[in-house]
Design an enzyme around this catalytic site. Sequence first.
Site, short mmCIF file in Angstrom:
data_model
loop_
_atom_site.label_atom_id
_atom_site.label_comp_id
_atom_site.label_asym_id
_atom_site.label_seq_id
_atom_site.Cartn_x
_atom_site.Cartn_y
_atom_site.Cartn_z
N ASP A 5 -8.99 6.48 -2.23
CA ASP A 5 -7.94 7.01 -3.07
C ASP A 5 -8.58 7.65 -4.30
O ASP A 5 -9.80 7.80 -4.37
CB ASP A 5 -6.94 5.92 -3.46
N TYR A 47 -5.73 7.05 4.03
CA TYR A 47 -5.98 6.05 2.98
C TYR A 47 -5.27 4.74 3.28
O TYR A 47 -5.88 3.66 3.29
CB TYR A 47 -5.55 6.55 1.61
N GLU A 80 0.82 -1.21 0.00
CA GLU A 80 0.00 0.00 0.00
C GLU A 80 0.86 1.26 0.00
O GLU A 80 0.52 2.25 -0.66
CB GLU A 80 -0.95 0.00 1.21
#
Length: 340
Positions: free
Chosen positions: A134, A116, A33
């Site tokens: 996102d 996020y 991520e």
Amino acid sequence: MSFASDLLLWYDANARSLPWRGERDPYRIWLSEIMLQQTQTETVKGYYARFLERFPTVFALADAPEEAVLKLWEGLGYYSRARNLHAAAKRVAGELGGEFPRDAAGLRTLPGVGPYAANAIASIAWGEPVPALDGNQARVLGRVLAWEAELRTPFDLLEPAQALISRERPGDYNQALMDLGAGICLPKSPKCGQCPVAGHCQALAGYAAEDFPRRPAPIPKKEEDWCIVLALVGNRLLVRRRPKGLLGGLYEFVALQGHPSPDALPGLLCQMGFLNPGVPRPLPPSKHVFTHKVWRMEGWLVRCDAAPEGYAAVDRAQLEALPFPSALRVYREIAEQNVR
């Protein structure tokens, strides 16, 4: 059926095959991520594999020198992510015994983990029903909801996104929205005829899919002129490590702001403390576009007898081992041809 049900039904049959898909190891999910932020998925695949080979656990990453982490990150951009990645690994390995926080609130306390990433990791690793908002998710939801307000940040949609998320499969739901935005609900010319949630899309119902989401006017990028000097002392090249800030921790060549003339350049180098700089030899110009600024670079090759404090004279092997920003790739390649 609900929006989430239709989305997950499509995802079960069409999910992208990605190296980190199906993972439940929070270290690997966290690594992927952080790498995926503002970076294309195809680019991340190779870096992800190389990082896991070199740093298979959070302990291995925490124990590595920062310079080794930056070198492996070289070319991926947004280098503060690499520095924060290293700092977060040290905290998890040292203070938390190798255990990542098990919810989004705890994950946000780690360096470099924003809302996020925290929500993405928490939903995928621990099943917490929080939306990973996102750009892809914001585009899909902005169209589904025909959201009229300007989206300054994807988290402007937090409240309606929270209402839509699947409570049973939040990690799959978040990844499904990412896949939908990446492959079907495109910024331009969305493939509405292939969309599994077209029946829920208010923008499509109004024949205005490409009008959403509403975006504020872009801020013009600041343009900066730089003079990049490959300064040689004998057969070695002068480099130094950049301080904190933009590209902090990476290495650079001699750099002067502006585009001085070749006649003026030796005098300016003398003022900086370089001893007896010779006649500059021109190198190709280069340009690099950052998120908020543009570097317009002119290059010169100059020989001198000595350098001021702070610079190191390196040979080719040392140069190749140092982490440099991709902004200087053109001059890095030239430099490797001019040192031994």
